[in-house]
Design an enzyme around this catalytic site. Structure first.
Site, PDB file in Angstrom:
ATOM      1  CG  ASP A 120      35.010  -4.520 -40.697  1.00 25.70           C
ATOM      2  OD1 ASP A 120      35.835  -5.340 -40.512  1.00 25.70           O
ATOM      3  OD2 ASP A 120      35.074  -3.756 -41.820  1.00 25.70           O
ATOM      4  CB  SER A 466      35.906  -1.412 -47.558  1.00 22.96           C
ATOM      5  OG  SER A 466      36.796  -2.332 -46.883  1.00 22.96           O
TER       6      SER A 466
END
Length: 550
Positions: A120, A466
């Site tokens: 990420d 997320s």
């Protein structure tokens, strides 16, 4: 070559002595010095396979006529860091990664860079550094994980483990099923299997022109990925010889391409933080509004998890990013890529193998792209939502505020069954400054989905989500509560109206009422008062600006 600074002239005798101490042969000293940045670690599934890829990159650099030097940067697994103190560090680690690379590259005067990355914050952090140092660079994203398997069905991390928490709480899963899930969902190396943030950023990297064709989707466990790593190491020497720097690739037109591909894929809302942050270091102005403007004219053509049904492996076998670019066609700007080919050449040579995984523009899954930017009296500077992961009945919603000053408090209420249909869960003081670090709210959003409330409960936050989040979940509310944004004055029982088609997020109160409440608001004490996070909170900008440190 920049590396001449440390290896030529009598005054560099001590420098050469230290270089020879590393084992470099005299015959290699005049070749380009290439930094190979690796985020290998034993604790992140997306990174555990990088040792092999490091070897193939090294082979490629040697074959191309350069000499490689490996150095490392830290990585954080958002899944493991989720739902506790660790998540405070995830987004701030992006800035650390960029700073570390800048420091090592400038100190050692590398001629080029290969960025071995995945997951990420590591990928945007590396691209930020590449933009900042602006030497010939190429990225190798380490690839997605294979889907899991249990009792004849495919599994992904987010949809089948995080959401299982809510299902278990409702009594829909047994202890035995939970035990099976946790060992089957993630079968090995690679980034999580859907279009979550890690894979979204890999796709963005390829669309931006910073990695070779098919790199984003080639599976972590495949020999294809090793070949791409080799070719990337070899290719960086060509970039050095022609002085093709990130500044010549990461232009405003290329960033627009990256956003359009992201929108066509229905990617993570975290790109609304990361792409502007990379652009910032590239010296390119990229306002948040660009996402919304492009979203209105970019159809959503790939129905990817978490909101859809397809896995990254499906996207790869369907033709990968080149096939997506082929579908988008002339909508994309014809920019340069690290491969040496222009976007049009990559698209023209692509084959769309599965027209259902990557649909044509005239038959999209949604007419608009994945991300919408909302504004209103609750978010004067903007908020973001993954609109393609919201059901049609929740695109417009009016509900009652249930206000929590931390993720933990919100999660406790959800798990205790205190959140009911018709509620709007508000989780505040989780923004870049207030968190600090703008934590992801995957645990509460997944619990809401797992408990079957996605079509009756909304969640809004000045934190973020997320890439695995689905449902009416609105994040990045700016200004954040810690800066005295309107979200700071909300109370239980306030009525909140969400209208995604009209791009609106409002509390049903007059401007005077909002102003009067904010006049009585007092900034709370920082949650963390020492160390890196305290410094980060003092320097970080708004989510609407990419949460960059200024």
């Amino acid at each position: 070559m920049r590396s001449k600074t440390i290896k030529q002239g009598i005054e560099r005798l001590p420098h050469r002595a230290l270089l020879y101490a590393t084992g470099i042969p005299r015959s290699e000293m005049d070749k380009p010095f290439v930094g190979v940045v690796t985020s290998f670690t034993d604790i992140i599934p997306g990174h555990i396979g990088m040792r092999d890829l490091e070897r193939f990159i090294e082979k490629g650099v040697h074959t191309g006529g350069g000499y490689p030097f490996l150095f490392g940067v830290p990585g954080i697994c958002d899944g493991i860091a989720m739902g506790h103190t660790g998540m405070h560090y995830s987004l701030p680690s992006r800035e650390l990664i960029a700073d570390i690379i800048e420091a090592v590259v400038e100190a050692h005067r590398f001629d080029g860079l290969v960025l071995l990355t995945n997951c990420d914050k590591i990928t945007p952090g590396m691209l930020m550094a590449a933009a900042r140092v602006n030497i010939p660079s190429i990225a190798v994203t380490a690839g997605p994980m294979l889907s899991g398997r249990m009792r004849g069905r495919r599994l992904s991390l987010v949809n089948d483990t995080f959401e299982a928490v809510g299902k278990y709480t409702k009594g829909e899963l047994s202890d035995r099923e939970v035990e099976e899930l946790e060992v089957c969902a993630c079968p090995g190396a690679g980034s999580c299997q859907g279009m979550y943030t890690a894979n979204t950023m890999a796709c963005v990297t390829e669309a931006l022109g910073m990695s070779l064709p098919m790199c984003a989707t080639a599976l972590a466990v495949s020999s294809e990925k090793k070949r791409i790593a080799f070719e990337s190491g070899k290719r960086v020497i060509g970039l050095i010889k022609k002085n093709i720097t990130p500044g010549k690739i990461m232009t405003r037109q290329a960033f627009d391409n990256a956003i359009m591909v992201d929108l066509a894929l229905g990617g993570s809302t975290n790109t609304a933080l990361h792409i502007p942050a990379i652009a910032h270091d590239a010296g390119v102005r990229l306002p948040l509004e660009a996402f919304d403007e492009l979203s209105r004219k970019t159809p959503h053509i790939a129905d990817m998890l978490p909101g859809g049904k397809y896995y990254l492996e499906d996207l790869h076998w369907a033709g990968g990013m080149p096939a997506v670019m082929k579908r988008l066609g002339s909508r994309l700007n014809d920019t340069l890529t690290v491969s040496g080919m222009k976007v049009s050449e990559i698209a023209e040579s692509a084959v769309v193998v599965d027209g259902e995984v990557i649909r044509p523009l005239e038959r999209p899954y949604h007419k608009e792209g994945g991300i919408a930017v909302l504004r209103g009296n609750l978010a004067p500077d903007g908020a973001v939502v993954k609109q393609t992961a919201v059901s049609s009945k929740m695109m417009r919603f009016e509900g009652t505020a249930r206000v929590f000053d931390s993720e933990e408090d919100g999660m406790k209420a959800i798990m205790a069954g205190k959140v009911k249909p018709g509620d709007v869960v508000v989780i505040r003081y989780e923004g870049p400054k207030g968190g600090p670090g703008m934590r992801e709210m995957l645990s509460p959003t997944a619990a809401i989905a797992g408990m079957g409330l996605s079509d009756s409960v909304a969640l809004i936050t000045d934190g973020r989500f997320s890439g695995g989040t689905r449902g009416p979940c609105i994040g990045h509310i700016s200004p954040e509560a810690m800066e005295g944004g309107p979200v700071a004055m909300l109370r239980d029982g306030d009525k909140i109206r969400i209208d995604i088609p009209k791009r609106k997020l409002d509390v049903l109160m007059s401007d005077k009422e909002i102003k009067d409440r904010l006049a009585k608001w007092k900034r709370p004490e920082p949650k963390i008062k020492k160390g890196y996070l305290a410094r980060y909170a003092r320097l970080v900008s708004s989510a609407s600006e990419g949460a960059v440190m200024k």
